[in-house]
Design a protein around this motif. Structure first.
Motif, PDB file in Angstrom:
ATOM      1  N   TRP A 177      19.178  37.663  46.149  1.00 53.87           N
ATOM      2  CA  TRP A 177      20.017  36.171  45.834  1.00 53.87           C
ATOM      3  C   TRP A 177      21.422  36.605  45.499  1.00 53.87           C
ATOM      4  O   TRP A 177      22.107  35.433  45.225  1.00 53.87           O
ATOM      5  CB  TRP A 177      19.295  35.532  44.557  1.00 53.87           C
ATOM      6  N   ARG A 178      21.797  37.726  45.385  1.00 56.07           N
ATOM      7  CA  ARG A 178      23.166  38.115  45.162  1.00 56.07           C
ATOM      8  C   ARG A 178      24.082  37.692  46.576  1.00 56.07           C
ATOM      9  O   ARG A 178      23.761  37.998  47.530  1.00 56.07           O
ATOM     10  CB  ARG A 178      23.320  39.237  44.751  1.00 56.07           C
ATOM     11  N   LYS A 179      25.544  37.476  46.266  1.00 62.77           N
ATOM     12  CA  LYS A 179      26.617  37.532  47.447  1.00 62.77           C
ATOM     13  C   LYS A 179      27.303  38.947  46.975  1.00 62.77           C
ATOM     14  O   LYS A 179      27.696  39.169  46.066  1.00 62.77           O
ATOM     15  CB  LYS A 179      27.180  36.235  47.298  1.00 62.77           C
ATOM     16  N   GLU A 180      27.434  39.357  48.354  1.00 58.95           N
ATOM     17  CA  GLU A 180      28.442  40.633  48.416  1.00 58.95           C
ATOM     18  C   GLU A 180      29.683  40.361  48.150  1.00 58.95           C
ATOM     19  O   GLU A 180      30.204  39.276  48.397  1.00 58.95           O
ATOM     20  CB  GLU A 180      28.135  41.112  49.903  1.00 58.95           C
ATOM     21  N   ARG A 181      30.359  41.317  47.553  1.00 59.78           N
ATOM     22  CA  ARG A 181      31.612  41.242  47.175  1.00 59.78           C
ATOM     23  C   ARG A 181      32.596  42.209  47.824  1.00 59.78           C
ATOM     24  O   ARG A 181      32.038  43.392  48.140  1.00 59.78           O
ATOM     25  CB  ARG A 181      31.844  41.252  45.489  1.00 59.78           C
ATOM     26  N   ALA A 182      33.786  41.896  47.939  1.00 63.88           N
ATOM     27  CA  ALA A 182      35.028  43.202  48.668  1.00 63.88           C
ATOM     28  C   ALA A 182      34.961  44.192  47.634  1.00 63.88           C
ATOM     29  O   ALA A 182      34.702  44.229  46.178  1.00 63.88           O
ATOM     30  CB  ALA A 182      36.304  42.560  48.612  1.00 63.88           C
ATOM     31  N   SER A 183      35.107  45.534  48.125  1.00 63.49           N
ATOM     32  CA  SER A 183      35.245  46.483  47.329  1.00 63.49           C
ATOM     33  C   SER A 183      36.298  46.457  46.229  1.00 63.49           C
ATOM     34  O   SER A 183      36.065  47.397  45.179  1.00 63.49           O
ATOM     35  CB  SER A 183      35.669  47.991  48.200  1.00 63.49           C
ATOM     36  N   ASP A 184      37.355  45.810  46.374  1.00 63.47           N
ATOM     37  CA  ASP A 184      38.421  45.610  45.147  1.00 63.47           C
ATOM     38  C   ASP A 184      37.958  44.558  44.323  1.00 63.47           C
ATOM     39  O   ASP A 184      39.092  44.325  43.596  1.00 63.47           O
ATOM     40  CB  ASP A 184      39.788  45.446  46.090  1.00 63.47           C
ATOM     41  N   PHE A 185      36.823  44.191  44.161  1.00 63.78           N
ATOM     42  CA  PHE A 185      36.630  43.011  43.265  1.00 63.78           C
ATOM     43  C   PHE A 185      36.874  43.418  41.768  1.00 63.78           C
ATOM     44  O   PHE A 185      37.371  42.689  41.068  1.00 63.78           O
ATOM     45  CB  PHE A 185      34.985  42.541  43.416  1.00 63.78           C
ATOM     46  N   SER A 186      36.634  44.652  41.377  1.00 68.25           N
ATOM     47  CA  SER A 186      36.820  45.015  40.178  1.00 68.25           C
ATOM     48  C   SER A 186      38.120  44.808  39.629  1.00 68.25           C
ATOM     49  O   SER A 186      38.642  44.741  38.419  1.00 68.25           O
ATOM     50  CB  SER A 186      36.178  46.507  39.660  1.00 68.25           C
ATOM     51  N   THR A 187      39.146  45.092  40.575  1.00 64.24           N
ATOM     52  CA  THR A 187      40.498  45.162  40.284  1.00 64.24           C
ATOM     53  C   THR A 187      40.984  43.738  40.133  1.00 64.24           C
ATOM     54  O   THR A 187      42.366  43.331  39.958  1.00 64.24           O
ATOM     55  CB  THR A 187      41.285  45.999  41.262  1.00 64.24           C
ATOM     56  N   LYS A 188      40.312  42.589  40.341  1.00 65.27           N
ATOM     57  CA  LYS A 188      40.745  41.404  40.499  1.00 65.27           C
ATOM     58  C   LYS A 188      41.157  40.880  39.067  1.00 65.27           C
ATOM     59  O   LYS A 188      40.493  41.216  38.143  1.00 65.27           O
ATOM     60  CB  LYS A 188      39.901  40.121  41.291  1.00 65.27           C
ATOM     61  N   SER A 189      41.968  39.673  38.868  1.00 66.59           N
ATOM     62  CA  SER A 189      41.894  39.021  37.414  1.00 66.59           C
ATOM     63  C   SER A 189      40.865  38.333  37.167  1.00 66.59           C
ATOM     64  O   SER A 189      39.951  37.855  38.151  1.00 66.59           O
ATOM     65  CB  SER A 189      43.406  37.988  37.665  1.00 66.59           C
ATOM     66  N   ILE A 190      40.797  37.652  35.952  1.00 64.66           N
ATOM     67  CA  ILE A 190      39.674  36.917  35.641  1.00 64.66           C
ATOM     68  C   ILE A 190      39.626  35.766  36.110  1.00 64.66           C
ATOM     69  O   ILE A 190      38.347  35.262  36.800  1.00 64.66           O
ATOM     70  CB  ILE A 190      39.831  36.696  34.109  1.00 64.66           C
ATOM     71  N   PRO A 191      40.586  34.973  36.553  1.00 72.73           N
ATOM     72  CA  PRO A 191      40.582  33.713  37.180  1.00 72.73           C
ATOM     73  C   PRO A 191      40.214  34.025  38.678  1.00 72.73           C
ATOM     74  O   PRO A 191      39.380  33.045  39.345  1.00 72.73           O
ATOM     75  CB  PRO A 191      41.941  33.186  37.417  1.00 72.73           C
ATOM     76  N   GLU A 192      40.479  35.003  39.453  1.00 67.21           N
ATOM     77  CA  GLU A 192      40.037  35.261  40.700  1.00 67.21           C
ATOM     78  C   GLU A 192      38.516  35.718  40.815  1.00 67.21           C
ATOM     79  O   GLU A 192      37.783  35.194  41.498  1.00 67.21           O
ATOM     80  CB  GLU A 192      40.747  36.624  41.082  1.00 67.21           C
ATOM     81  N   LYS A 193      38.021  36.486  39.874  1.00 69.34           N
ATOM     82  CA  LYS A 193      36.662  36.689  39.645  1.00 69.34           C
ATOM     83  C   LYS A 193      35.759  35.487  39.428  1.00 69.34           C
ATOM     84  O   LYS A 193      34.660  35.109  40.121  1.00 69.34           O
ATOM     85  CB  LYS A 193      36.375  37.717  38.564  1.00 69.34           C
ATOM     86  N   LEU A 194      36.245  34.560  38.651  1.00 66.90           N
ATOM     87  CA  LEU A 194      35.727  33.416  38.622  1.00 66.90           C
ATOM     88  C   LEU A 194      35.650  32.617  39.647  1.00 66.90           C
ATOM     89  O   LEU A 194      34.453  31.728  40.131  1.00 66.90           O
ATOM     90  CB  LEU A 194      36.337  32.542  37.384  1.00 66.90           C
ATOM     91  N   ALA A 195      36.684  32.526  40.543  1.00 62.94           N
ATOM     92  CA  ALA A 195      36.516  31.736  41.830  1.00 62.94           C
ATOM     93  C   ALA A 195      35.693  31.982  42.887  1.00 62.94           C
ATOM     94  O   ALA A 195      35.422  31.357  43.694  1.00 62.94           O
ATOM     95  CB  ALA A 195      37.850  31.796  42.157  1.00 62.94           C
ATOM     96  N   LEU A 196      35.046  33.199  42.777  1.00 66.79           N
ATOM     97  CA  LEU A 196      34.185  33.752  43.755  1.00 66.79           C
ATOM     98  C   LEU A 196      32.787  33.827  43.241  1.00 66.79           C
ATOM     99  O   LEU A 196      32.384  34.538  42.411  1.00 66.79           O
ATOM    100  CB  LEU A 196      34.601  35.448  44.168  1.00 66.79           C
ATOM    101  N   PRO A 197      31.749  32.883  43.904  1.00 67.87           N
ATOM    102  CA  PRO A 197      30.560  32.898  43.545  1.00 67.87           C
ATOM    103  C   PRO A 197      29.832  34.145  43.526  1.00 67.87           C
ATOM    104  O   PRO A 197      29.934  35.113  44.595  1.00 67.87           O
ATOM    105  CB  PRO A 197      29.972  31.785  44.628  1.00 67.87           C
ATOM    106  N   ALA A 198      28.869  34.331  42.709  1.00 71.57           N
ATOM    107  CA  ALA A 198      28.240  35.540  42.489  1.00 71.57           C
ATOM    108  C   ALA A 198      27.142  35.712  43.316  1.00 71.57           C
ATOM    109  O   ALA A 198      26.513  36.864  43.598  1.00 71.57           O
ATOM    110  CB  ALA A 198      28.046  35.958  41.132  1.00 71.57           C
ATOM    111  N   SER A 199      26.423  34.364  43.461  1.00 70.79           N
ATOM    112  CA  SER A 199      25.031  34.373  43.967  1.00 70.79           C
ATOM    113  C   SER A 199      24.567  33.113  44.599  1.00 70.79           C
ATOM    114  O   SER A 199      25.554  32.209  44.399  1.00 70.79           O
ATOM    115  CB  SER A 199      23.935  34.549  42.750  1.00 70.79           C
TER     116      SER A 199
END
Length: 600
Positions: A493-515
């Motif tokens: 049920w998860r959605k894949e993320r780019a390898s640089d996800f952990s370096t993104k800002s909090i707003p950027e992380k929020l904008a990307l659906p996790a699942s």
């Protein structure tokens, strides 16, 4: 035997009523006064409990208060004298209240009770179990276990800040205690304060912020915690460096400048924007807390040899730690008291009086004795009809027709207030006073946080899911009827993320659906799950079943019906006011449905 339990005069005042060992009613005072974390005498909560039981105050056989005021006063005085002349102003502020009220607590309780009704104060025993015994009793005596280890962890009681106990039958035996000023709860609250949240109410915000932290930076900060703030022992107990804290002598948790130098991070102001460094610190203290709890639990297993574990105290509301503990499999089953904080102390005090002082026998029941934590007021269909006389509402006398209509609204993207049956006891809305929404909507988390709840955008929402379907979506070691466990969403049920996800800002992380269920999935693919059974929550179960028929998924977003800074709604009036003050689309009061009028 009728026993009234009371917690009051610190925070989260509450009352609970037992009749022959059965919980008849329990509620926090804040729900009636509409004052968040109300610490005053719980007169309205007591009046409700008596009304629910259909009795007068004169019929109460005993009153139990959730701690020992004289022992707490001893700790207060010893602390001030040992630290003198430091803490003089804190001493001056605390003493008038203690001398006038808390030192003569029995007289204060009698005075307040006499304002509620006729009360034979001379012949009614007043009982004062210790604070952590009240916590332990609230968990063990309501659990389904005949024998269990009990871990209680909070800021502080009288002297104890954490205890390991063994519950067997009707007895509770304290095996080990950690004493003030060394406290895992106060350490977590110190970080709550430093990160700009309110102590005793904002700790769950810190927990929600932690997954946004950078793992490498969090490890650096955690190393500072272990080197400069807290020495941890193999049993999970800890020693806090008194030079780094001010709660023993001052009116603040820490000296801001000292911690700013220590971590290289400025103390966050209350309304200041969240920065990455704040999330990194939150992650550090959360990881530290989890490690301590897991060590404490391991030691409890060694001491007791028990196969089951009960948890209570404010730190037991840390669902992330609870989820990891349950997944560890050290105990066959975990039970967390749903009102684990000080409000639950009212119930624990009454149960301690029932089983320890009066030696009343106990027969454990499944799933537990809390009745789904639905122990507050309910309102009849006739009451709701009268309340809605001047309002436009549609009545659905048939439950199935109601569930179908509400599910259709949810599927169409509407946000629904769900007011059903008795109000919840404890901090979680469990389907009695809830706001519900479609978990598959990518925009729903932001809509709920900003337009309905008026709270920080980073905070996640919990899913309620059919109990029989929970394992399909979540790596859940056991049922979680009280939202006590945070667990991972399963990989499909998860959605894949780019390898640089952990370096993104909090707003950027929020904008990307996790699942596939973005509204209930946190940034680390976790969720604080509520499993809903047909027996305990028949109406919420019925609605979820209808959602499953329409969408294939028996799951909804479930958050408490309130706006930021207010307690969970209690009455229909509270619910309607919340409906009017927010951008909630629909309000369901029992079998009545109200729709928000579209603007012209």
């Amino acid at each position: 035997m009728i026993i009234l339990g009371i917690s009051a005069f610190y925070h989260d005042s509450a009352a609970a009523l037992l009749i022959d060992g059965r919980i008849i009613a329990a509620a926090q005072e804040e729900r009636f006064t509409r004052k968040k974390n109300d610490s005053g005498f719980p007169g309205k909560a007591i009046a409700y409990c008596l009304s629910e039981a259909g009795i007068e105050l004169a019929e109460v056989d005993a009153v139990a208060f959730y701690d020992k005021p004289l022992l707490k006063f001893e700790r207060l005085m010893e602390n001030y004298f040992s630290q003198a002349p430091k803490g003089f102003f804190s001493f001056l502020k605390a003493m008038p209240s203690w001398i006038k009220e808390k030192l003569f607590l029995k007289d204060l309780l009698r005075k307040n009770l006499n304002q509620i009704g006729n009360f034979d104060a001379k012949n009614t025993p007043f009982l004062f179990p210790e604070h952590h015994l009240s916590h332990a009793a609230s968990a063990f005596y309501t659990s389904p276990f005949e024998r269990a280890a009990i871990l209680t962890v909070d800021g502080m009681g009288e002297w104890a800040t954490a205890t390991i106990c063994l519950g067997e039958g009707s007895s509770i035996r304290v095996l080990k205690e950690l004493h003030y000023p060394h406290s895992l709860g106060l350490l977590y609250s110190a970080f709550t304060y430093f990160l700009g949240f309110e102590v005793n109410s904002g700790e769950y915000k810190l927990m929600g912020l932690a997954p946004y932290g950078c793992p490498d930076k969090a490890r650096e900060y955690e190393a500072i915690i272990r080197e400069q703030l807290a020495q941890v022992y193999p049993d999970g107990s800890l020693w806090l460096n008194p030079q780094q804290f001010r709660y023993t002598t001052g009116l603040k948790m820490v000296r801001d400048r000292d911690w700013e130098r220590l971590f290289g991070v400025k103390k966050r102001a209350l309304n200041e924007a969240i920065k990455q460094e704040h999330a990194d610190l939150a992650r550090a203290i959360q990881q530290f807390t989890e490690a301590c709890i897991l060590s404490m639990v391991g030691h409890a297993r060694e001491l007791t040899g028990a196969e089951h574990l009960c948890l209570a105290g404010g730190v037991a509301l840390n669902g992330v730690a609870n989820g990891k503990l349950a997944a560890q499999g050290l105990f066959r089953e975990l039970y967390v008291q749903p009102a684990a904080g000080d409000a639950g102390g009212a119930l624990g005090a009454a149960l301690a009086a029932q089983h320890i002082y009066f030696e009343h026998g106990r027969t454990p029941t499944r799933p537990d004795a809390m009745q789904g934590a639905l122990l507050g007021p309910a309102y009849s269909d006739a009451f709701l009809a009268d309340f809605l006389r001047t309002k436009t509402a549609r009545h659905y006398p048939d439950d199935h027709a109601l569930f179908d209509a509400v599910a259709e609204l949810l599927v169409s993207g509407k946000v629904v207030g769900w007011f059903q049956g008795r109000m919840e006891y404890g901090p979680r809305a469990l389907g009695g006073r809830s706001i519900l929404a479609d978990p598959g909507s990518a925009a729903m988390q932001q809509v709920l946080n900003l337009k309905i709840k008026g709270r920080e955008s980073f905070r996640p929402f919990a899913p309620m899911v059919l109990e029989e379907d929970a394992q399909q979506y979540f790596d859940l070691p056991q049922n979680s009827p009280y939202m006590s466990l945070v667990c991972p969403l399963k990989a499909p049920w998860r959605k894949e993320r780019a390898s640089d996800f952990s370096t993104k800002s909090i707003p950027e992380k929020l904008a990307l659906p996790a699942s596939h269920f973005p509204a209930i999935t946190h940034v680390d693919y976790s969720a604080r799950v509520q499993t809903v059974s047909r027996e305990t929550h028949p109406r919420s179960w019925g609605l979820l079943q209808k959602m499953k028929e329409k969408t294939g998924v028996g799951m909804l977003v479930n958050t408490s019906m309130n706006v930021n800074g207010e307690p969970i709604c209690c009455s229909p009036e509270d619910a309607y006011r919340c409906f009017e003050q927010t951008q909630m689309d629909v309000l369901v009061l029992g079998n009545y449905v109200l729709l928000k009028k579209e603007p012209n």
